[in-house]
Write a protein that holds these residues in place. Structure first.
Motif, PDB file in Angstrom:
ATOM      1  N   MET A   1       0.836  -1.197   0.000  1.00 14.64           N
ATOM      2  CA  MET A   1       0.000   0.000   0.000  1.00 14.64           C
ATOM      3  C   MET A   1       0.868   1.243   0.000  1.00 14.64           C
ATOM      4  O   MET A   1       1.754   1.378   0.824  1.00 14.64           O
ATOM      5  CB  MET A   1      -0.920   0.010   1.231  1.00 14.64           C
ATOM      6  N   ARG A   2       0.615   2.138  -0.947  1.00 13.97           N
ATOM      7  CA  ARG A   2       1.383   3.385  -1.027  1.00 13.97           C
ATOM      8  C   ARG A   2       0.602   4.498  -0.339  1.00 13.97           C
ATOM      9  O   ARG A   2      -0.556   4.753  -0.677  1.00 13.97           O
ATOM     10  CB  ARG A   2       1.671   3.758  -2.472  1.00 13.97           C
ATOM     11  N   GLN A   3       1.243   5.146   0.608  1.00 12.74           N
ATOM     12  CA  GLN A   3       0.648   6.285   1.292  1.00 12.74           C
ATOM     13  C   GLN A   3       1.578   7.482   1.161  1.00 12.74           C
ATOM     14  O   GLN A   3       2.792   7.328   0.991  1.00 12.74           O
ATOM     15  CB  GLN A   3       0.429   5.966   2.778  1.00 12.74           C
ATOM     16  N   VAL A   4       1.008   8.669   1.243  1.00 10.26           N
ATOM     17  CA  VAL A   4       1.789   9.901   1.224  1.00 10.26           C
ATOM     18  C   VAL A   4       1.414  10.716   2.459  1.00 10.26           C
ATOM     19  O   VAL A   4       0.253  11.084   2.632  1.00 10.26           O
ATOM     20  CB  VAL A   4       1.529  10.726  -0.057  1.00 10.26           C
ATOM     21  N   ILE A   5       2.389  10.932   3.337  1.00 11.24           N
ATOM     22  CA  ILE A   5       2.189  11.786   4.503  1.00 11.24           C
ATOM     23  C   ILE A   5       2.346  13.226   4.018  1.00 11.24           C
ATOM     24  O   ILE A   5       3.393  13.583   3.469  1.00 11.24           O
ATOM     25  CB  ILE A   5       3.222  11.493   5.602  1.00 11.24           C
TER      26      ILE A   5
ATOM     27  N   ASP B   1       3.800   0.160   2.672  1.00  8.67           N
ATOM     28  CA  ASP B   1       3.658  -0.909   3.666  1.00  8.67           C
ATOM     29  C   ASP B   1       4.131  -0.452   5.040  1.00  8.67           C
ATOM     30  O   ASP B   1       4.885  -1.135   5.726  1.00  8.67           O
ATOM     31  CB  ASP B   1       4.417  -2.164   3.218  1.00  8.67           C
ATOM     32  N   ARG B   2       3.734   0.775   5.404  1.00  7.92           N
ATOM     33  CA  ARG B   2       3.985   1.350   6.723  1.00  7.92           C
ATOM     34  C   ARG B   2       5.464   1.635   6.999  1.00  7.92           C
ATOM     35  O   ARG B   2       5.882   1.736   8.142  1.00  7.92           O
ATOM     36  CB  ARG B   2       3.399   0.459   7.832  1.00  7.92           C
ATOM     37  N   ARG B   3       6.244   1.798   5.941  1.00  6.07           N
ATOM     38  CA  ARG B   3       7.650   2.152   6.093  1.00  6.07           C
ATOM     39  C   ARG B   3       7.968   3.327   5.170  1.00  6.07           C
ATOM     40  O   ARG B   3       7.644   3.294   3.985  1.00  6.07           O
ATOM     41  CB  ARG B   3       8.581   0.981   5.746  1.00  6.07           C
ATOM     42  N   LEU B   4       8.618   4.370   5.711  1.00  9.72           N
ATOM     43  CA  LEU B   4       9.043   5.487   4.878  1.00  9.72           C
ATOM     44  C   LEU B   4      10.110   5.006   3.898  1.00  9.72           C
ATOM     45  O   LEU B   4      11.035   4.292   4.275  1.00  9.72           O
ATOM     46  CB  LEU B   4       9.602   6.615   5.744  1.00  9.72           C
ATOM     47  N   THR B   5       9.953   5.404   2.640  1.00  6.20           N
ATOM     48  CA  THR B   5      10.880   4.936   1.603  1.00  6.20           C
ATOM     49  C   THR B   5      12.076   5.861   1.433  1.00  6.20           C
ATOM     50  O   THR B   5      13.049   5.487   0.774  1.00  6.20           O
ATOM     51  CB  THR B   5      10.157   4.844   0.251  1.00  6.20           C
ATOM     52  N   GLY B   6      12.007   7.077   1.976  1.00  2.00           N
ATOM     53  CA  GLY B   6      13.060   8.056   1.753  1.00  2.00           C
ATOM     54  C   GLY B   6      12.743   9.005   0.613  1.00  2.00           C
ATOM     55  O   GLY B   6      13.418  10.029   0.435  1.00  2.00           O
TER      56      GLY B   6
ATOM     57  N   GLY C   1      -1.504   1.649  15.689  1.00  2.00           N
ATOM     58  CA  GLY C   1      -1.085   0.451  16.421  1.00  2.00           C
ATOM     59  C   GLY C   1       0.215  -0.136  15.980  1.00  2.00           C
ATOM     60  O   GLY C   1       1.160  -0.216  16.748  1.00  2.00           O
ATOM     61  N   GLY C   2       0.294  -0.542  14.717  1.00  2.00           N
ATOM     62  CA  GLY C   2       1.502  -1.222  14.260  1.00  2.00           C
ATOM     63  C   GLY C   2       1.754  -2.459  15.098  1.00  2.00           C
ATOM     64  O   GLY C   2       0.847  -3.158  15.509  1.00  2.00           O
ATOM     65  N   GLN C   3       3.019  -2.725  15.418  1.00  2.28           N
ATOM     66  CA  GLN C   3       3.373  -3.882  16.223  1.00  2.28           C
ATOM     67  C   GLN C   3       3.190  -3.624  17.711  1.00  2.28           C
ATOM     68  O   GLN C   3       3.217  -4.557  18.502  1.00  2.28           O
ATOM     69  CB  GLN C   3       4.821  -4.285  15.947  1.00  2.28           C
ATOM     70  N   THR C   4       2.972  -2.339  18.074  1.00  6.04           N
ATOM     71  CA  THR C   4       2.875  -2.038  19.501  1.00  6.04           C
ATOM     72  C   THR C   4       1.676  -2.706  20.134  1.00  6.04           C
ATOM     73  O   THR C   4       1.730  -3.125  21.282  1.00  6.04           O
ATOM     74  CB  THR C   4       2.791  -0.518  19.725  1.00  6.04           C
TER      75      THR C   4
END
Length: 240
Positions: A1-5, A31-36, A175-178
């Protein structure tokens, strides 16, 4: 999943009264990770920025007088956002300004205006925070305090800086893994024989001390940071 903050800074509060965008900051998350990857513009709003607004974000008329106008970056921005889910704190504000800019551009070019929502989704973290923490303050600063996110470097608003902070807030809100590691439910009972003290070997009556590896130390520190973010308190649990 692509998201843009995404975050914007503007000349005021109301695009319908002539206020314009002066800065846009976008960070890509997959996928919930910043790509840079990021997209960042300072823009010439084609009008004065009031002093009381400069005091909020620090962007002056002099700073953006030679910056591109929205019309010059509109196509690149549209293509960058198309197909993504936009993650925005108080989405109605930023989307109102973005759609206002595109609407003005369409009018100038004699084209039919199509809202940005037609090509991307929108997730409002302000609405999400209100649902998750009813009755509590849900500003970006308040959520940083709740989740133990360091925003001490945020002395002024800024589109890229606020997007970076929002990415952390979004992950904590969702939430994530928390939630898997620190659920509010009672933990499962531990089996009586799960800790076998007989495994502690001794040599000449002295307890053998086994030092943690560098990987174990890093994992320990990561867990402390996770507990700190979840609890909103500093956690100090030495390894020795």
């Amino acid at each position: 999943m692509r998201q843009v903050i995404l975050d914007t800074e503007t000349t005021g509060l109301n695009p319908k009264k002539g206020d314009r965008i002066v800065e846009i900051g976008c960070l890509e998350m997959i996928d919930r990770r910043l790509t840079g990857r990021q997209l960042h513009y300072f823009l010439n709003p084609e009008r004065d920025i009031p002093e009381e607004v400069v005091a909020i974000h620090g962007i002056t008329n002099e700073q953006v007088k030679d910056a591109p106008k929205f019309t010059q970056i509109a196509d690149e921005l549209w293509q960058w956002l198309a197909g993504a889910e936009l993650v925005i704190h108080n989405a109605a504000f930023d989307m109102g300004f973005l759609n206002g800019e595109y609407q003005l551009l369409a009018k100038q070019q004699g084209k039919v205006f199509t809202e940005l929502e037609s090509v991307c989704g929108v997730l409002d973290t302000l609405k999400l925070a209100r649902e998750k923490h009813p009755g509590s303050r849900v500003s970006l600063d308040a959520l940083c305090k709740r989740y133990g996110i360091d925003n001490s470097h945020r002395t002024l608003h800024g589109a890229i800086l606020d997007s970076e902070i929002l990415s952390d807030v979004y992950l904590m809100l969702t939430g994530g893994q928390t939630d898997l590691l620190l659920d509010d439910a009672d933990p499962a009972p531990v089996a009586a024989n799960s800790l076998d003290l007989s495994a502690l070997a001794t040599v000449q009556g002295e307890l053998v001390r086994i030092a943690p590896s560098s990987d174990e130390l890093r994992a320990h520190q990561d867990m402390l940071e996770l507990v700190g973010k979840k609890s909103g308190m500093a956690v100090d649990w030495p390894t020795a």
